[in-house]
Design a protein around this motif. Structure first.
Motif, short mmCIF file in Angstrom:
data_model
loop_
_atom_site.label_atom_id
_atom_site.label_comp_id
_atom_site.label_asym_id
_atom_site.label_seq_id
_atom_site.Cartn_x
_atom_site.Cartn_y
_atom_site.Cartn_z
N HIS A 123 -19.89 -7.89 -21.64
CA HIS A 123 -20.86 -8.18 -22.21
C HIS A 123 -22.10 -9.28 -21.93
N LEU A 124 -20.36 -9.72 -22.57
CA LEU A 124 -20.89 -11.32 -23.36
C LEU A 124 -20.11 -12.32 -21.97
N VAL A 125 -19.77 -12.01 -21.14
CA VAL A 125 -19.69 -12.96 -19.79
C VAL A 125 -21.50 -12.62 -19.19
N THR A 126 -21.48 -11.85 -19.16
CA THR A 126 -22.57 -12.06 -18.47
C THR A 126 -24.08 -12.51 -19.48
N VAL A 127 -24.15 -11.94 -20.38
CA VAL A 127 -25.38 -12.71 -21.24
C VAL A 127 -24.44 -14.32 -21.10
#
Length: 300
Positions: free
Chosen positions: A192-196
């Motif tokens: 989810h860090l990638v998406t943020v």
């Protein structure tokens, strides 16, 4: 039957199913620890090329033949394929009793290996808490990683921990019943860090001269990455060191007007991004004990 020097694995003949990103990296790491990858399975052309580059002395064989040749069998297949591979190997009787069978799934424990455990194999779940891209640095990163290990007993844990330490990584124990929660934590922090970050880059590109109001993935000069990179790296380092105390920004300061402007600006270019911001900001606000004014903006 595999022999051990105390509870430390002897030099082992390793079989890898399959030669994907994880399997290849772990195979190389085990060889550098003086084990020998005798065979691997590689179905796709990419896997064959990867095996040829990193495991040039290993035979490329069908999965049952890889299993038959191994004292340590590494099952580095996608989570969705793991149970099927285990059942298939058990049905063929290809895995010899006494073989150490390791899978690299984060979500599964040793229960998924039950068909092989019942045939006299030693089951281990050893999951590297690391992302793999297929690049050369995958192997280097293993030595900087922690590995979540699950075993049936203390003998199994000792073997799993010894194997992990041999390749330079740090083992830690994860109970069978906690594997799903463990994997969820890693997915939330890593995936989810990638998406943020991707959302933030998109918004920043939209704010660049000549592009205001146009969210785009294109940034030929890489300015968005150069602007955001140092900030993100500092925020991550501070959070890992200080936890919630590392929080800065308008939510932490109680600047409700700034938060409202953020939501309006993001909504103008991408309503979905604005909603993602609202969701994350609201969770941040609750943890930070934000002011009533900030909470009102985020919940209206």
């Amino acid at each position: 039957m595999v022999q051990f020097d105390g509870l430390r694995p002897a030099r082992l003949k390793v079989g890898v199913i399959s030669a994907g990103r994880v399997g290849t990296a772990l195979g190389v790491a085990l060889e550098r620890a003086e084990h020998v990858v005798v065979a691997c399975s590689a179905i796709s052309e990419a896997s064959r090329q990867r095996a040829g580059k990193w495991l040039p002395d290993s035979l490329i064989l069908p999965a049952p033949d890889v299993a038959a040749a191994a004292e340590l069998l590494l099952l580095a297949v996608p989570d969705t394929e793991l149970a099927g591979i285990v059942s298939g190997l058990a049905a063929t009787g290809a895995v010899r009793p006494g073989t150490i069978v390791v899978h690299t799934s984060g979500a599964a424990g040793i229960g998924v290996l039950a068909p092989l455990t019942e045939q006299g194999c030693l089951p281990l779940a050893i999951h590297p808490a690391m992302t793999f891209t297929g690049a050369d640095e995958d192997i280097t990163r293993l030595a900087e990683s922690c590995f979540g290990v699950t075993a049936a007993d203390e003998v199994g844990y000792a073997i799993a921990e010894a194997l992990t330490l041999e390749i330079g990584a740090e083992p830690f124990r994860v109970e069978e019943t906690a594997r799903a929660l463990y994997h969820a934590a890693l997915s939330h922090g890593g995936n989810h860090l990638v998406t943020v970050i991707d959302d933030a880059l998109s918004a920043l590109r939209a704010a660049l001269p000549g592009r205001v109001g146009a969210v785009t993935a294109e940034d030929p000069d890489g300015i968005a990455e150069r602007v955001l990179g140092p900030l993100v790296r500092a925020a991550l380092a501070n959070t890992l060191r200080d936890g919630r105390a590392a929080l800065t920004g308008p939510v932490a300061r109680g600047d409700s007007a700034a938060v409202a402007r953020h939501l309006a600006a993001l909504g103008d270019v991408d309503p979905g991004l604005a909603e993602a911001y609202r969701t994350n900001a609201l969770r941040t606000a609750r943890r930070a004990g934000a002011s009533d004014e900030v909470m009102a903006v985020l919940t209206q």
